[in-house]
Scaffold this active site. Structure first.
Site, mmCIF file in Angstrom:
data_model
loop_
_atom_site.group_PDB
_atom_site.id
_atom_site.type_symbol
_atom_site.label_atom_id
_atom_site.label_comp_id
_atom_site.label_asym_id
_atom_site.label_seq_id
_atom_site.Cartn_x
_atom_site.Cartn_y
_atom_site.Cartn_z
ATOM 1 N N GLU A 1 -0.040 -0.916 5.949
ATOM 2 C CA GLU A 1 1.060 -0.322 6.719
ATOM 3 C C GLU A 1 0.915 1.187 6.818
ATOM 4 O O GLU A 1 1.187 1.781 7.855
ATOM 5 C CB GLU A 1 2.401 -0.673 6.070
ATOM 6 C CG GLU A 1 3.613 -0.433 6.965
ATOM 7 C CD GLU A 1 4.155 0.988 6.927
ATOM 8 O OE1 GLU A 1 4.962 1.354 7.803
ATOM 9 O OE2 GLU A 1 3.786 1.748 5.999
ATOM 10 N N ASP B 1 0.835 -1.207 0.000
ATOM 11 C CA ASP B 1 0.000 0.000 0.000
ATOM 12 C C ASP B 1 0.867 1.253 0.000
ATOM 13 O O ASP B 1 2.043 1.228 0.401
ATOM 14 C CB ASP B 1 -0.966 0.011 1.180
ATOM 15 C CG ASP B 1 -0.258 -0.012 2.539
ATOM 16 O OD1 ASP B 1 0.817 -0.650 2.653
ATOM 17 O OD2 ASP B 1 -0.774 0.608 3.492
#
Length: 375
Positions: free
Chosen positions: A133, A68
């Site tokens: 994250e 991400d």
């Protein structure tokens, strides 16, 4: 294009704004399976996580990363589309180029090369990827670590690919991270007219001495290579917008970055005791992002120091600075954790980038680490 550059560009072109993986992990799992890895997709909530392993038994070396990225911000501020990778003057531009699709691509290329060259290697080489994250970090590695603990998954060493270098690849070895603890403080007052302060109770006036004491407090003098614990007030809000109304409530957001002198419960108790001394009527909610971790001198740190020194031309700085990373969830499993990745100068910024020559050197660096640890 080189193999790692091509894969990095493919990942950048997938707009995986947290917590959307946008197909990155399926792409990588396909490659790893073809290289002989066993892949397990661990989905928690809306978050995709990938656990890929090659070999068996101990020691277990994990390459930890995230697919991400943070939002790009206004696209018109970028020189080129953040999700259309471009190479200009030897530099690759795109959201995630440095944080951390370049490292993820290098992990996969390095794992493929190592598995092909050493199919019967000792121990287990694993890659753990998450798409949570950059966001809440609830259903990503935090949940994976809980699952690993329940099923007794051993991890000896963990290399996180966060962009850790400062000026050139390999010039910094991150050997720990501070803990992060966030507080939302609500101080209760009594709303009223500013002309009649005796009929009201101003929460701003009441809280100001306590906030000043919190901001000025020296929590400790640091811990080994850790800097001193720090509290920063990030947001203050009160009032109706009118200048003739005493507010009935004050909200303050703050964050503590702390070293191993402290843990979250001890800090929470310390802050509450300070607020109580000031006689405030308050409510305080906490969010524990993660405890600090530190990897002392040992096999992983010594090997990484030597390998990075060869790539950078000098021994790396060994640091515990910076923000947090997902290694904070792996370290409590008993793993030694370090962070090794590209230069971090442009992360989360417009025109995020990485030098192509350093990106192309990254798989070799990771292969060298893997070989030193598993052969």
């Amino acid at each position: 294009m080189s193999e790692v550059l091509d894969l990095t560009c493919d990942l950048i072109s997938r707009p995986s704004v947290t917590p959307d993986d946008a197909g990155c992990q399926m792409l990588l799992a396909g490659r790893l399976q073809r290289a002989g890895f066993t892949c397990e997709h661990l989905r928690f909530g809306a978050v995709e996580n990938l656990w890929a392993t090659h070999g068996s038994g101990a020691p277990v070396l994990v390459l930890l990363g995230h697919t991400d990225v943070v939002p790009p911000g206004p696209r018109e501020a970028w020189t080129s589309d953040p999700f259309v990778p471009q190479v200009r003057d030897g530099v690759l531009y795109g959201r995630g180029a440095a944080d951390m699709k370049g490292s993820v691509a290098a992990f996969v290329v390095a794992a493929e090369r190592f598995a092909a060259a050493h199919p019967a290697h000792a121990g287990t080489l694993a890659i753990l990827l998450t798409a949570d994250e950059e966001g809440d970090a609830i259903d990503g590695v935090r949940k994976v670590a809980q699952a690993f603990r329940e099923r007794g998954q051993r991890i000896d060493w963990c290399v996180t690919g966060e962009p850790s270098s400062t000026a050139r690849l390999g010039d910094l070895l991150r050997v720990g991270r501070r803990g992060s603890l966030s507080g939302t403080l609500t101080v209760k007052g009594v709303q009223g007219h500013v002309a009649y302060p005796h009929k009201a109770r101003n929460p701003i006036h009441q809280a100001a001495p306590a906030l000043a004491e919190l901001a000025a407090k020296a929590w400790d003098d640091g811990y080994e290579s850790f800097p001193p614990t720090s509290l920063q007030i990030s947001n203050i809000h009160a009032g109706t917008g009118a200048n003739n109304v005493i507010p009935g409530e004050l909200q303050v957001l703050f964050n503590l970055r702390y070293n191993p002198h402290w843990n979250a419960p001890a800090l929470e108790a310390e802050v509450a005791a300070l607020l109580d001394r000031h006689g405030l009527d308050y409510d305080l909610r906490w969010h524990r992002s993660g405890e600090p971790f530190y990897t002392p001198e040992g096999t992983l740190r010594a090997v990484a120091r030597e390998v990075l020194g060869q790539f950078a031309g000098a021994p790396p700085e060994e640091s515990t600075g910076g923000g947090t990373s997902d290694a904070r969830f792996i370290a409590p499993l008993g793993a030694q954790c370090i962070e090794v990745g590209p230069v971090n100068a442009s992360i989360h910024q417009v025109d995020e980038h990485v030098r192509v020559d350093e990106l192309e050197a990254l798989p070799d660096l990771y292969v060298r680490l893997i070989e030193r640890l598993l052969l």
